[in-house]
Design a protein around this motif. Structure first.
Motif, mmCIF file in Angstrom:
data_model
loop_
_atom_site.group_PDB
_atom_site.id
_atom_site.type_symbol
_atom_site.label_atom_id
_atom_site.label_comp_id
_atom_site.label_asym_id
_atom_site.label_seq_id
_atom_site.Cartn_x
_atom_site.Cartn_y
_atom_site.Cartn_z
ATOM 1 N N GLY A 214 0.822 -1.205 0.000
ATOM 2 C CA GLY A 214 0.000 0.000 0.000
ATOM 3 C C GLY A 214 0.851 1.249 0.000
ATOM 4 O O GLY A 214 2.037 1.218 -0.358
ATOM 5 N N TYR B 74 4.256 3.814 -3.419
ATOM 6 C CA TYR B 74 3.661 2.608 -2.858
ATOM 7 C C TYR B 74 4.744 1.545 -2.695
ATOM 8 O O TYR B 74 5.828 1.637 -3.274
ATOM 9 C CB TYR B 74 2.558 2.070 -3.776
ATOM 10 N N GLN C 252 -5.424 -2.159 -7.344
ATOM 11 C CA GLN C 252 -6.703 -1.496 -7.084
ATOM 12 C C GLN C 252 -6.509 -0.213 -6.293
ATOM 13 O O GLN C 252 -7.136 0.812 -6.579
ATOM 14 C CB GLN C 252 -7.623 -2.434 -6.309
ATOM 15 N N GLN C 253 -5.628 -0.257 -5.291
ATOM 16 C CA GLN C 253 -5.375 0.944 -4.494
ATOM 17 C C GLN C 253 -4.775 2.054 -5.359
ATOM 18 O O GLN C 253 -5.156 3.226 -5.236
ATOM 19 C CB GLN C 253 -4.418 0.621 -3.343
ATOM 20 N N GLU D 94 -8.814 2.669 -3.324
ATOM 21 C CA GLU D 94 -9.094 1.617 -2.345
ATOM 22 C C GLU D 94 -9.196 0.283 -3.075
ATOM 23 O O GLU D 94 -9.404 0.244 -4.293
ATOM 24 C CB GLU D 94 -10.412 1.861 -1.593
ATOM 25 N N ALA D 95 -9.077 -0.793 -2.307
ATOM 26 C CA ALA D 95 -9.268 -2.126 -2.860
ATOM 27 C C ALA D 95 -10.654 -2.648 -2.481
ATOM 28 O O ALA D 95 -11.376 -2.040 -1.687
ATOM 29 C CB ALA D 95 -8.180 -3.069 -2.339
ATOM 30 N N ASP E 206 -10.979 -4.271 2.803
ATOM 31 C CA ASP E 206 -10.211 -3.388 3.675
ATOM 32 C C ASP E 206 -8.813 -3.995 3.820
ATOM 33 O O ASP E 206 -8.668 -5.150 4.216
ATOM 34 C CB ASP E 206 -10.875 -3.270 5.052
ATOM 35 N N THR E 207 -7.788 -3.213 3.514
ATOM 36 C CA THR E 207 -6.429 -3.754 3.425
ATOM 37 C C THR E 207 -5.558 -3.376 4.624
ATOM 38 O O THR E 207 -4.337 -3.448 4.545
ATOM 39 C CB THR E 207 -5.751 -3.275 2.124
ATOM 40 N N ASP F 265 -1.443 -2.927 5.388
ATOM 41 C CA ASP F 265 -1.123 -1.524 5.118
ATOM 42 C C ASP F 265 0.228 -1.151 5.731
ATOM 43 O O ASP F 265 0.462 -1.412 6.917
ATOM 44 C CB ASP F 265 -2.220 -0.627 5.706
ATOM 45 N N ASN G 194 -13.941 7.872 2.379
ATOM 46 C CA ASN G 194 -13.065 7.879 1.213
ATOM 47 C C ASN G 194 -13.863 8.295 -0.021
ATOM 48 O O ASN G 194 -15.048 8.611 0.068
ATOM 49 C CB ASN G 194 -12.375 6.527 1.028
ATOM 50 N N LYS H 198 -13.519 5.900 6.224
ATOM 51 C CA LYS H 198 -12.062 6.019 6.187
ATOM 52 C C LYS H 198 -11.490 6.208 7.588
ATOM 53 O O LYS H 198 -10.438 5.673 7.917
ATOM 54 C CB LYS H 198 -11.664 7.202 5.304
ATOM 55 N N THR I 267 -13.268 0.045 5.404
ATOM 56 C CA THR I 267 -13.494 0.700 4.112
ATOM 57 C C THR I 267 -14.455 -0.060 3.208
ATOM 58 O O THR I 267 -14.742 0.399 2.108
ATOM 59 C CB THR I 267 -12.163 0.882 3.370
#
Length: 811
Positions: free
Chosen positions: A334, A343, A364-365, A370-371, A374-375, A379, A523, A529, A688
């Motif tokens: 991330g 990143y 995706q991020q 965002e993916a 929830d990552t 992160d 977000n 977020k 998220t």
């Protein structure tokens, strides 16, 4: 070579190749990968390349499932097929009931992601893997999707398909420097020229910090030497008529998989060794460390006992190569903290097995912000200033020594402790405190009834149950004192501070001096977020007119990055972190006002200092900012004290509390009380994947506001209707709490997932929160909770079963 592109990915292993491929799958074709040598010349080429569906969280299971689906697709691709043994199956062994109980929990958790595990007994383990002994074996966890893949073919295939989509790959192109321009774009300097790009990705494997230093950052990644060997042919394998399942053994710290008609056997020895701590030779490429089988002899003896055929066969080849670890064993995938348009996808200790999914979520991020999941579990911002390479090395050794032994609930292993402390840490330890760890901070978990108190570790309620009940009871009837350290605190100044926060928060922003409000940040997709308390302080000798923005301890880097990202050049707004300068002392209970009045000048009556007020004062003679807020549901005050004065404030409160029955309480009691009040935890219940309407926070949304981040997307989500709803559950058992990730069932189908669970001692209920399908969210509905393999009734109840009208905290 291109001189301008959208993204440059640095590193040609599984991390870099997966990211490049998935960027093209998300629609970005103007992307480039640069590799200092050949593709897969780092850790990837010597990987044992096991591909499992097993994960400790739903996000990890989801990204691994994506990896498996992708690898099957690549295996069957006629243009560039990949060697992939899928579906050999795999067993994780267990010799304790706690391990078996954990496997049942992970099976419940995986069901919510559409993945089925089997928990099997010792005899079934031996039936499926005829080479193993059942001595001192209880059973295991079966993953039918387990297998292994050819590392080089996989990466080459990902690069091949990325090129077909328009990406470019430059091999033998070492990066020499990185420069961030004034507009936050980057220039990647290489031995063959410069490439300007919008975004840069560090996928540098064990050279991660060589690249990091070019950006001025140090990543918490360290490498460990890891050995495996490949045996000569074993007759029983050739005669079996099927491929041997993969085996992972926490009893003897080894794993095995079939390699032709022999076995690949890898070891996680106790006498393990870090690698590259003092630098890595530039010539170390497609290379290995010297063999050192003496180091693994103790583990090898255990492997011989579990798999006697190993003692009868020769060794064809030994591999000893570096693999990367982070502080908690999960990768860093991330945004790089404190950097724009940068990143990373690093620390992938099981890179081949799950790298397809990591690249998918990172792409995706990068493209969408965002993916789909929830990552936070991967992160990079989940670690903050304490996260040095030295600390990482200590935790890497500990993780390596416990590779197949998962953490049990409330287990905190000893390596790297005391990374962050306050002046009160030794004082509270002397009072009998047992500590948990929150973003590196030593935080009181509970107060031990005796120095010899050591609760057992399991998925059931343990011996701390009555201890926590007593702490809660004293808070509810008298008054309690707790230290809450590491709480994220950002001081916001400037004339545009309220307008800035109004744009960031989806509800009303309290602007009146002396008042506190709670708000939620969304977000760009309209989902949660962050959560923040906003306290307005008027100018004094301690500072100008200012706002104190407070949020969860783990959010320190995350929230600062998010706020900084949205600052406009024409705004008069300044942000300054106070997180590591102040600590909160919480005073809670019906006698809290009396204690505060006895040690702080001023009128603290409910009329003079009502709920959601903030005031500067002194606790004794220690300067403090006091807020009338509560996470327990009782009358409570948060006292924000500079660390230099913390001990003095603590002594003043303890002295004033003697007459009022003041006792210490910890994080476990707070968790119990917040569950009874319907209060939510960031990155447990606030994630998220869901918007504020789905999360039950509609009262904090003001759609009539002109604008706020995520408003357009939130309106679209509102029109589409909820996909899930957060509910409070009463669980019909007193044996164990509901564990995060556990599945909720109706008519034998998964309809929801637990986010938090704890016993509510004031209401006498085993409580949980869960996201469930909307038609299951009505109060009075009954679902079945798969709790470590047992079906337990779970009843949807009204939110906030304790004092639902909030009368006690307003008293």
């Amino acid at each position: 070579m291109k001189t301008r592109t959208k993204v440059v990915v640095i590193g040609g292993g599984i991390a870099g190749c997966s990211t490049l491929y998935h960027l093209t799958q998300e629609g970005w074709s103007d992307v480039v990968l640069v590799e200092r040598d050949e593709l897969t010349s780092g850790t990837t080429w010597h990987s044992a390349a096991q591909v499992t569906n097993f994960g400790l969280t739903q996000t990890m299971v989801g990204l691994k499932s994506h990896s498996i689906a992708l690898y099957k697709k690549l295996r069957d691709d006629p243009d560039y097929p990949v060697g992939y043994h899928h579906g050999d199956g795999g067993i994780r062994l267990a010799n304790t009931e706690e391990q078996m109980q954990g496997y049942r929990h992970f099976a419940s958790m995986a069901r919510g992601m559409g993945v089925e595990y089997e928990v099997i007994d010792a005899e079934e383990c031996a039936r499926r893997h005829p080479l193993i002994s059942t001595e001192k074996l209880l059973g295991g966890l079966w993953d039918g999707e387990d297998g292994d893949i050819d590392p080089a073919q996989l990466c080459q295939a990902l690069a091949f398909h990325a090129r077909k989509a328009g990406a470019e790959v430059y091999r033998n192109t070492p990066v020499t420097a990185l420069t961030q321009q004034r507009d936050d774009t980057w220039t990647v300097h290489t031995e063959h020229g410069d490439i300007d790009c919008d975004i840069v990705v560090n996928a540098g494997g064990y050279r991660v910090n060589e690249i990091g230093r070019m950006m001025g950052v140090e990543h918490p990644v360290a490498s460990m030497e890891h050995q495996y060997f490949i045996t000569e042919d074993i007759p029983a394998i050739a005669e079996a008529g099927h491929r041997m399942p993969l085996l992972r053994c926490p009893i003897s710290d080894y794993y095995s998989r079939q390699e032709k008609d022999g076995l690949l056997v890898g070891f996680y020895e106790q006498d393990c060794k870090t690698w590259g701590m003092d630098g890595i030779s530039p010539s170390f490429s497609n290379d290995l460390c010297p063999d050192d089988l003496d180091r693994v002899m103790d583990v090898l003896e255990g492997a011989f006992k579990r798999m006697p055929a190993l003692a009868e066969v020769g060794i064809k080849r030994i591999v000893n190569g570096p693999i990367t670890y982070t502080i908690d064993g999960a990768p860093l995938v991330g945004p790089i903290p404190g950097k724009r348009n940068a990143y990373c996808i690093i620390g992938l200790r099981a890179g081949l097995g799950e790298g397809g999914g990591h690249g998918w979520l990172l792409a995706q991020q990068i493209v969408h912000g965002e993916a789909c999941y929830d990552t936070w579990v991967i992160d990079p911002r989940r670690f903050t200033g304490h996260a040095t390479v030295e600390l990482t090395a200590l935790k890497a050794i500990e993780d390596y020594q416990n590779e197949f032994r998962f953490h049990l609930p409330h287990e905190h292993r000893p390596a790297g402790r005391n990374a962050k402390t306050t002046p009160l840490t030794p004082v509270l330890a002397a009072e009998g405190a047992e500590f948990t760890v929150v973003n590196g901070w030593e935080r009181v978990d509970y107060i031990k009834p005796s120095p010899a108190f050591h609760p057992s570790l399991s998925f059931n309620f343990d011996e701390t149950f009555d201890v926590i009940a007593a702490e809660v009871a004293n808070v509810a009837t008298n008054v309690g004192l707790a230290e809450v350290n590491g709480f994220n605190r950002i001081e916001i100044t400037g004339k545009d501070r309220h307008a800035f926060l109004d744009r960031m928060i989806c509800g009303n922003v309290t602007k009146r001096d002396g008042r506190v409000g709670l708000g939620y940040l969304l977000n760009e997709h309209g989902c949660i977020k962050g959560e923040a308390t906003v306290a307005n302080l008027s100018a004094s000798e301690r500072g100008p007119d200012r706002v104190w923005y407070g949020s969860a301890a783990a959010s320190e880097y995350h929230d600062m990055d998010w706020l900084t990202l949205h600052l406009r050049q024409d705004e008069d707004v300044q942000l300054r972190s106070l997180t590591n300068d102040h600590t909160i002392l919480v005073l809670a209970g019906p006698k809290a006002r009396a204690v505060l009045s006895d040690c702080a000048r001023g009128n603290w009556s409910s009329d003079a200092f009502p709920w959601l007020s903030v005031r500067e004062c002194c606790i004794g003679f220690a300067p403090a900012v006091v807020m009338g807020v509560s996470f327990s549901g009782e009358l409570a005050y948060e006292m924000h004290v500079p660390n230099a004065s913390l001990y003095a404030a603590y002594l003043a409160l303890r002295e004033a509390g003697r007459a009022h029955g003041l006792e210490l309480f910890g994080a476990r009691a707070i968790e119990s009380m917040r569950m009874e009040k319907g209060f939510l935890h960031w990155k447990a219940d606030l994630i998220t994947e869901f918007d504020p309407f789905e999360t039950g926070l509609s009262r904090f949304v003001k759609l009539e506001k002109h604008d706020f981040v995520g408003k357009k997307a939130l309106l679209e989500r509102q029109s589409a209707g909820p996909k899930r709803k957060l509910v409070t559950l009463k669980i019909d058992t007193t044996q164990a709490p509901a564990h995060p990730g556990s599945s909720l069932m109706q008519d034998n189908a998964v309809v929801g997932t637990i986010t938090s669970g704890e016993y509510g001692h004031r209401v006498g209920m085993n409580l949980a929160y869960a996201f469930v399908k909307p038609d299951c969210a009505t109060s009075g509905s009954t679902l079945l909770l798969d709790l470590c393999g047992e079906d337990i009734a779970a009843h949807v109840i009204d939110n906030s079963p304790y004092d639902p009208n909030f009368e006690r905290m307003r008293s």
